[in-house]
Scaffold this motif. Structure first.
Motif, short mmCIF file in Angstrom:
data_model
loop_
_atom_site.label_atom_id
_atom_site.label_comp_id
_atom_site.label_asym_id
_atom_site.label_seq_id
_atom_site.Cartn_x
_atom_site.Cartn_y
_atom_site.Cartn_z
N LYS A 75 0.81 -1.22 0.00
CA LYS A 75 0.00 0.00 0.00
C LYS A 75 0.85 1.27 0.00
CE LYS A 75 -3.65 2.49 2.38
NZ LYS A 75 -4.65 2.45 3.43
N TRP A 76 1.90 1.29 0.80
CA TRP A 76 2.66 2.52 1.02
C TRP A 76 4.01 2.57 0.31
CZ3 TRP A 76 0.58 6.72 3.11
CH2 TRP A 76 -0.58 6.57 3.86
N GLY A 77 4.48 1.47 -0.21
CA GLY A 77 5.82 1.42 -0.80
C GLY A 77 6.10 2.50 -1.84
N SER A 78 5.16 2.74 -2.72
CA SER A 78 5.38 3.74 -3.77
C SER A 78 5.13 5.16 -3.26
CB SER A 78 4.46 3.46 -4.96
OG SER A 78 3.10 3.61 -4.59
N LYS A 79 4.59 5.29 -2.05
CA LYS A 79 4.28 6.61 -1.48
C LYS A 79 5.30 7.04 -0.43
CE LYS A 79 -0.70 5.85 -1.69
NZ LYS A 79 -1.93 5.93 -0.89
N MET A 80 6.30 6.20 -0.18
CA MET A 80 7.24 6.55 0.88
C MET A 80 8.68 6.49 0.40
SD MET A 80 7.20 3.28 3.42
CE MET A 80 7.70 1.66 2.89
N ARG A 81 9.51 7.23 1.07
CA ARG A 81 10.96 7.15 0.89
C ARG A 81 11.47 6.43 2.13
NH1 ARG A 81 12.74 12.42 0.93
NH2 ARG A 81 13.97 12.28 2.84
N ASN A 82 11.98 5.26 1.94
CA ASN A 82 12.39 4.41 3.04
C ASN A 82 13.90 4.50 3.22
OD1 ASN A 82 12.89 2.37 4.86
ND2 ASN A 82 11.57 0.89 3.86
N GLU A 83 14.33 5.14 4.30
CA GLU A 83 15.75 5.25 4.62
C GLU A 83 16.08 4.44 5.87
OE1 GLU A 83 16.87 9.37 4.67
OE2 GLU A 83 16.35 9.63 2.55
N VAL A 84 15.32 3.38 6.08
CA VAL A 84 15.57 2.46 7.19
C VAL A 84 16.63 1.47 6.73
CG1 VAL A 84 14.52 0.69 8.65
CG2 VAL A 84 13.23 2.75 8.05
N ARG A 85 17.61 1.22 7.60
CA ARG A 85 18.71 0.33 7.25
C ARG A 85 18.93 -0.70 8.35
NH1 ARG A 85 17.43 2.31 3.25
NH2 ARG A 85 18.60 3.65 1.87
N LYS A 86 19.62 -1.77 7.98
CA LYS A 86 19.97 -2.84 8.93
C LYS A 86 21.42 -2.63 9.34
CE LYS A 86 20.56 -6.94 7.23
NZ LYS A 86 20.38 -8.29 6.69
N TYR A 87 21.67 -2.80 10.64
CA TYR A 87 23.02 -2.63 11.19
C TYR A 87 23.40 -3.86 12.00
CZ TYR A 87 22.10 2.25 10.07
OH TYR A 87 21.78 3.41 9.41
N ASP A 88 24.66 -4.19 11.96
CA ASP A 88 25.20 -5.22 12.84
C ASP A 88 25.73 -4.49 14.08
OD1 ASP A 88 24.79 -7.32 11.00
OD2 ASP A 88 26.59 -6.71 9.92
N ALA A 89 25.45 -5.05 15.23
CA ALA A 89 25.91 -4.44 16.48
C ALA A 89 26.62 -5.49 17.32
CB ALA A 89 24.73 -3.86 17.25
N SER A 90 27.66 -5.05 17.98
CA SER A 90 28.37 -5.94 18.88
C SER A 90 28.87 -5.12 20.07
CB SER A 90 29.54 -6.62 18.16
OG SER A 90 30.45 -5.65 17.70
N ASN A 91 29.41 -5.81 21.04
CA ASN A 91 29.95 -5.17 22.23
C ASN A 91 28.87 -4.39 22.99
OD1 ASN A 91 31.94 -4.55 24.08
ND2 ASN A 91 32.73 -2.82 22.93
N GLU A 92 27.75 -5.02 23.20
CA GLU A 92 26.64 -4.39 23.91
C GLU A 92 27.02 -4.10 25.36
OE1 GLU A 92 22.11 -5.46 25.34
OE2 GLU A 92 22.97 -6.51 23.63
N ARG A 93 26.68 -2.88 25.83
CA ARG A 93 26.93 -2.48 27.21
C ARG A 93 26.09 -1.26 27.54
NH1 ARG A 93 30.38 -1.06 23.60
NH2 ARG A 93 31.39 0.96 23.52
N ALA A 94 26.03 -0.91 28.80
CA ALA A 94 25.27 0.26 29.24
C ALA A 94 25.88 1.52 28.62
CB ALA A 94 25.30 0.36 30.76
N PRO A 95 25.06 2.56 28.37
CA PRO A 95 25.57 3.78 27.74
C PRO A 95 26.79 4.40 28.42
CG PRO A 95 23.21 3.84 27.79
CD PRO A 95 23.63 2.64 28.59
N LEU A 96 26.87 4.30 29.74
CA LEU A 96 28.02 4.88 30.44
C LEU A 96 29.15 3.88 30.66
CD1 LEU A 96 26.16 7.08 33.08
CD2 LEU A 96 27.18 7.79 30.91
N GLY A 97 28.95 2.66 30.17
CA GLY A 97 29.98 1.64 30.32
C GLY A 97 31.16 1.89 29.42
N VAL A 98 32.30 1.44 29.84
CA VAL A 98 33.54 1.62 29.06
C VAL A 98 33.76 0.43 28.17
CG1 VAL A 98 36.03 1.96 29.22
CG2 VAL A 98 34.52 2.98 30.91
#
Length: 98
Positions: A75-98
């Motif tokens: 329904k929306w594919g031709s009506k939207m500009r999709n700038e959503v991307r997939k990312y790989d993430a590693s080394n997960e930790r709390a925001p203030l973690g070193v």
């Protein structure tokens, strides 16, 4: 991780967001969905932020193949500009973690 913006005509943003948000409970109930959220970013430019976290590619692929997701894109594919991307993430930790 999936993150980015989707842009639609500002006059259609509320309709798009309503339909996209209706899929959130279905996404969250999908095996492998760790986090799923969307929010209006800038109503004047018609942008919405998407943020998702999936256990693995298999879970994401199954979700993207689901009929309700395919219907939303059809329904929306031709009506939207999709700038959503997939990312790989590693080394997960709390925001203030070193």
């Amino acid at each position: 991780m999936i993150a980015g913006h989707v842009y639609v005509n500002p006059d259609e943003l509320e309709a798009f967001v309503s339909e996209a948000r209706a899929t959130i409970p279905l996404a969250r109930a999908t095996d492998g969905c760790l986090f799923f959220s969307c929010a209006i970013d800038d109503p004047k430019e018609g942008s919405m932020i998407m943020l998702e976290r999936w256990r693995d590619q298999e879970a994401l692929s199954a979700y993207l193949a689901a009929p309700h997701v395919q219907a939303l894109f059809a329904k929306w594919g031709s009506k939207m500009r999709n700038e959503v991307r997939k990312y790989d993430a590693s080394n997960e930790r709390a925001p203030l973690g070193v």
